[in-house]
Every structure is written in structure tokens, then in C-alpha cells.
Write a protein that holds these residues in place. Sequence first.
Motif, short mmCIF file in Angstrom:
data_model
loop_
_atom_site.label_atom_id
_atom_site.label_comp_id
_atom_site.label_asym_id
_atom_site.label_seq_id
_atom_site.Cartn_x
_atom_site.Cartn_y
_atom_site.Cartn_z
N UNK A 34 0.85 -1.20 0.00
CA UNK A 34 0.00 0.00 0.00
C UNK A 34 0.88 1.24 0.00
N UNK A 36 0.82 5.33 0.92
CA UNK A 36 0.12 6.41 1.63
C UNK A 36 0.90 7.70 1.46
N UNK A 38 1.29 11.47 3.67
CA UNK A 38 0.98 12.10 4.94
C UNK A 38 1.45 13.54 4.90
N UNK A 43 -3.09 12.78 9.33
CA UNK A 43 -3.09 11.33 9.31
C UNK A 43 -2.62 10.81 7.94
N UNK A 44 -2.58 9.51 7.83
CA UNK A 44 -2.18 8.90 6.56
C UNK A 44 -3.37 8.80 5.63
N UNK A 46 -4.57 6.89 2.25
CA UNK A 46 -4.25 5.81 1.31
C UNK A 46 -4.35 6.33 -0.12
N UNK A 91 5.16 13.45 2.73
CA UNK A 91 5.82 12.27 3.28
C UNK A 91 5.09 11.07 2.71
N UNK A 93 4.63 7.05 2.51
CA UNK A 93 4.90 5.85 3.30
C UNK A 93 4.28 4.65 2.61
N UNK A 107 2.75 -3.83 7.67
CA UNK A 107 3.99 -3.36 8.27
C UNK A 107 4.51 -2.21 7.41
N UNK A 108 4.89 -1.15 8.08
CA UNK A 108 5.19 0.10 7.38
C UNK A 108 6.67 0.34 7.19
N UNK A 109 6.99 0.98 6.07
CA UNK A 109 8.33 1.45 5.84
C UNK A 109 8.58 2.73 6.62
N UNK A 110 9.82 3.20 6.62
CA UNK A 110 10.19 4.39 7.38
C UNK A 110 9.76 5.69 6.72
N UNK A 111 9.28 5.62 5.48
CA UNK A 111 8.81 6.81 4.80
C UNK A 111 9.87 7.49 3.96
N UNK A 113 10.57 11.39 2.43
CA UNK A 113 10.14 12.80 2.39
C UNK A 113 10.52 13.39 1.05
#
Lengths: 117, 111
Positions: A34, A36, A38, A43-44, A46, A91, A93, A107-111, A113
Motif C-alpha cells: 500500500x 500512503x 501524509x 493522518x495517513x 491511502x 511524506x 509511506x 507493516x510500514x516502511x520508514x517513509x 520525504x
Amino acid sequence: GAVVSQHPSWVICKSGTSVKIECRSLDFQATTMFWYRQFPKQSLMLMATSNEGSKATYEQGVEKDKFLINHASLTLSTLTVTSAHPEDSSFYICSARSLAGGPDTQYFGPGTRLTVL
Amino acid sequence: GEDVEQSLFLSVREGDSSVINCTYTDSSSTYLYWYKQEPGAGLQLLTYIFSNMDMKQDQRLTVLLNKKDKHLSLRIADTQTGDSAIYFCAERTGTASKLTFGTGTRLQVTL
């Protein structure tokens, strides 16, 4: 376990250029990833759901020709922001879906920027 | 419809308990999650609860779910300065695995 990486962690580009962001699941296979975005202090949101070997499903209001998603393997999805403009600064993610050892969990990646000048 | 609300800010003293609240509107939620986000970083999964459960405890974390009122809470016992972050609740509905995130609660831990 369940580690997701993103590359690059930050990028600055000029308006009109394209930027590619990679999302990798390091220790598990993810048929679904997925993307996202931000905005500061928000908030995030999608943007799209990326399925391995098929076209991504975009959320309403997200331009699929501007945000190109490729999910070429079970461990890699890429997001390309085409012809970036300052309003695309955000940002970004990614997350990867895992079914191993528990409920359907992302489970999320660190993003990443992105700053567009 | 899907709408997840959280209070924006919570300040607690180190060593006290923190309670972060979340309300949602979609009664077909299957799983509810709590994520932690530190500045400039991605989201870290803290814990989750299945919708047919009322409570789940995991070390310093306690999740309470009131399905009738569509209310979810996260209690952090013995809050530490390292717990300072933004906390997001999220609900998963249906089979699409899509998550709807709350607005986020910024937790500030003071000495």
C-alpha cells in the motif's frame, strides 16, 4: 521479522522532474503493498493498493497517471511521481501486507520525504 | 461510512499511565490496530485486537474495545519519555485489507 524498507529516505527535486520511490519487504513476501501520503500533522491517506503482477487500485481522487505504481515482484513495489510539482511535496509511506503468524497486518516502511522546489 | 476520530494531544508525567482514545463508526470492523509514529519516521505496529475481543494486554500496553459504543482505547502503563510520539488507531474492514487511520494523538511525556 516483518521489516519494510524504503529508498530514498528523502529526496529534493526540481519542479517537472520525476521521482521514483522503492518499497521493499526484507524478510517476507508481500503480495499486496500500500502507498500512503501524509501531510504535516495529519493522518495517513491511502493513495493506492499495489498487487504483485497486476495493476494497482487507486483511491478516489488520486491521479493514476501522475502516481505510477509498479509491483514487479513479491518483495518490491515502486511509486513514481511524474512531473512533480511543489504541491506533491509530502511524506510518502508504503506498507506491506503480511499474513504470516498472525492476523492480516500491514507493516510500514520508514517513509520518504519528497520536497519539490 | 468510515470515520475514525482521536483527540489531538495528551500530556502525562513520566511514570503515570496514559490512555489514548479512539472512536470509529464502521461496525463491520474486523481488526483494530494501534501504531506509533516517531518524528520523521514510519509507523510501528504496537498491538492489535480482534473485534470479538474486549481486552488485550501486552506488557505495558492494554487495549480495551467497546464494540457497542465503537470505542477503542490504548493504555500505556508506567509511561516513559521514549513513549513520546504520535499514536494512530486504525480499523480494518471487509476483505480488502485496507486500513482507515484515525487522526492521531500526540503524546507528550514530561519529567
